[in-house]
Design a protein around this motif. Structure first.
Motif, PDB file in Angstrom:
ATOM      1  N   PHE A  42     -50.365 -33.381  26.469  1.00 22.81           N
ATOM      2  CA  PHE A  42     -51.347 -33.727  25.589  1.00 22.81           C
ATOM      3  C   PHE A  42     -52.739 -33.094  25.867  1.00 22.81           C
ATOM      4  O   PHE A  42     -53.121 -33.584  27.045  1.00 22.81           O
ATOM      5  N   SER A  82     -48.505 -37.022  29.046  1.00 15.77           N
ATOM      6  CA  SER A  82     -49.889 -36.575  29.497  1.00 15.77           C
ATOM      7  C   SER A  82     -50.013 -35.279  29.852  1.00 15.77           C
ATOM      8  O   SER A  82     -51.121 -34.654  30.271  1.00 15.77           O
ATOM      9  N   THR A  83     -48.699 -34.656  30.435  1.00 14.18           N
ATOM     10  CA  THR A  83     -48.595 -33.424  30.713  1.00 14.18           C
ATOM     11  C   THR A  83     -48.954 -32.314  29.855  1.00 14.18           C
ATOM     12  O   THR A  83     -49.680 -31.433  30.102  1.00 14.18           O
TER      13      THR A  83
END
Length: 485
Positions: free
Chosen positions: A262, A259-260
């Motif tokens: 993307f 998530s960091t």
């Protein structure tokens, strides 16, 4: 299966294609562990890069196999990831999010020049002698990678030739370095030599080379992959093959960090701030140009070098590429598949994704269709779960495969008239020099520049295709850009 991939028409079988796909995967699987190491230096979470590398490689390779039906695999490019970290982030002081934004834009440019046939025009503009030279050069390059990875070479440099240590200018007065020495750049005074084979890794690679050579010469089915497996097993008692399974590169860790990265290319720290500073707009555009130019010619060199000799891109396919419209040939489709992979990789969080020269290992093992690529893509997806198991295959077990594949590929050099300096000089630059400078794009650049120089000096400037002339000027500008950066 046979109908979709046209196995019989390409003179291959399902089993041979699967073996070729496995061979390609093991030849390039090192990128799963090296890419996170390189990009994490730029501040990116390594596990996120690990998963982004898998996704970009699997999606790009799968699309290559299903859409283009050719045996090429894609992954984040070595060299381009180093440029991302050491030049763009370290030297130019961009954030890694901004660097990802540049990579995404580079991908869009690659798509644009593919659908507008610019890439195709470049290929058709390259003289036949240079195409043979590029093919042989890819062989020299692949074999040199194998020799280096095998540990057969050692390099000696005295202190007067050391340029930098840990990406900082070398200072003879510095006697210690925080976190140790992570990288040394030395000048032309470096001297290569053959190791004395007291190191177990080099000795294992030598044994593997003998084993693989015997299997290939005896035409044993799956010789290359079988050689990798045998060498890996031999490496266990020699202490080279490590059975210490590590969970450092695991799916659980990676998903938590993805998530960091993307979508970071489109964040306020990425695309949102890339062109906000007027004094950095020009340098940003120059950097994107450098990314795109290197990516484009790395891919073209790989396709030309491996596809012509093996018949993957046949004469009929080349004619269809030159005269057809849309995606009428395998080359058109392959170029498009390659072009979309970079933008996909940037979205997930990795540097330029490009067609790998290590695909030659699978092609050398008999791969001729997209089933090879689909197999490699499946291996990439499985590696998300089985990364610790894959990591036990030592570099020294794969290196002999690259050496033998390189030997197979240099045969295209026999098509060059070496008695004519007009033909030999550009061919030498595009082949031998390519391997020695360890860069496909720069080898092609050297071939182009000397080809144009020879034609100008001999009064045959009309022989230079306009597209080739423009590409040569582009290479010269690229070198100027890199010097400025």
């Amino acid at each position: 299966m046979d109908h979709f991939f046209q196995l019989k028409a390409n003179g291959t079988t399902t089993g041979r294609e699967i073996l070729a796909g496995l061979t390609t995967f093991f030849a390039m699987s090192y990128i799963l562990f090296v890419n996170p190491q390189v990009l994490s230096l730029a501040g990116m979470p390594s596990q996120a890069v690990f998963l982004a590398t898998i996704i970009a490689s699997a999606v790009g390779t799968l699309f290559m196999g299903l859409f283009a039906n050719v045996p090429y695999a894609l992954a984040p490019g070595m060299g381009l990831n180093a440029f991302f970290t050491y030049t763009v982030v370290f030297a130019l002081d961009y954030s890694w999010q901004q660097a990802l934004a540049m990579v995404f834009i580079c991908g869009l440019i690659n798509i644009l020049i593919t659908v507008t046939k610019v890439r195709k025009l470049i290929i058709t503009a390259i003289p036949e002698s240079l195409q043979h030279a590029i093919g042989g050069g890819i062989g020299v390059f692949v074999a040199y990678i194998g020799l280096k990875n095998a540990g057969f070479l050692q390099f000696t440099s005295d202190s007067s030739n050391i340029l930098s240590i840990n990406n900082a200018a070398y200072n003879a007065g510095t006697t210690s370095y925080k976190d140790g020495v992570t990288g040394v750049v030395t000048g032309g005074g470096i001297v290569p030599a053959l190791v004395n084979f007291t190191q177990s890794g080099a000795l294992l690679a030598l044994i593997g080379l003998f084993v693989m050579a015997i299997l290939v010469i005896k035409k044993v089915p799956g010789a290359v992959l079988l050689g990798i497996v045998i060498t890996t097993i031999i490496g266990i008692p020699m202490g080279v093959t490590s059975l210490d399974f590590s969970a450092n590169n695991s799916l659980g860790h990676a998903i938590g960090q993805l998530s960091t990265t993307f979508g970071a290319a489109f964040s306020a720290k990425g695309m949102g701030s890339l062109f906000t500073s007027p004094d950095k707009i020009v340098i940003s555009l120059m950097t994107i140009f450098a990314f795109s130019f290197s990516d484009t010619f790395d891919t073209l060199g790989t396709f030309i070098g491996t596809g012509r000799r093996t018949g993957i891109f046949s004469d009929a396919d080349e004619i269809a590429m030159e005269t057809g419209h849309g995606f009428s040939s395998k080359m058109d489709k392959a170029l498009f598949a390659d072009s979309i992979a970079t933008s996909i990789g940037a979205i997930f969080g990795t540097s330029n994704t490009t067609t790998y020269v290590e695909s030659a290992a699978g092609i050398g093992a008999g791969g001729r269709t997209g089933l090879t690529s689909v197999t490699t893509a499946a291996c990439f997806l499985l590696s998300a779960v089985f990364a610790p198991l894959i990591s036990i295959v030592p570099t020294q077990a794969v290196a002999p495969a690259l050496i033998l594949v390189g030997v197979m590929m240099v045969s295209s050099l026999k098509e060059i008239d070496w008695s004519s300096m007009e033909e030999a000089l550009p061919a030498f630059m595009a082949s031998v020099v390519m391997g020695l400078i360890y860069n496909i794009s720069y080898g092609i650049a050297a071939g182009f520049i000397f080809y144009c120089l020879v034609k100008i000096l001999t009064g045959k400037i009309r022989d230079i295709h306009p597209v080739l002339g423009i590409a040569t000027i582009g290479f010269i500008l690229n070198f100027i850009v890199l010097a400025v950066l």
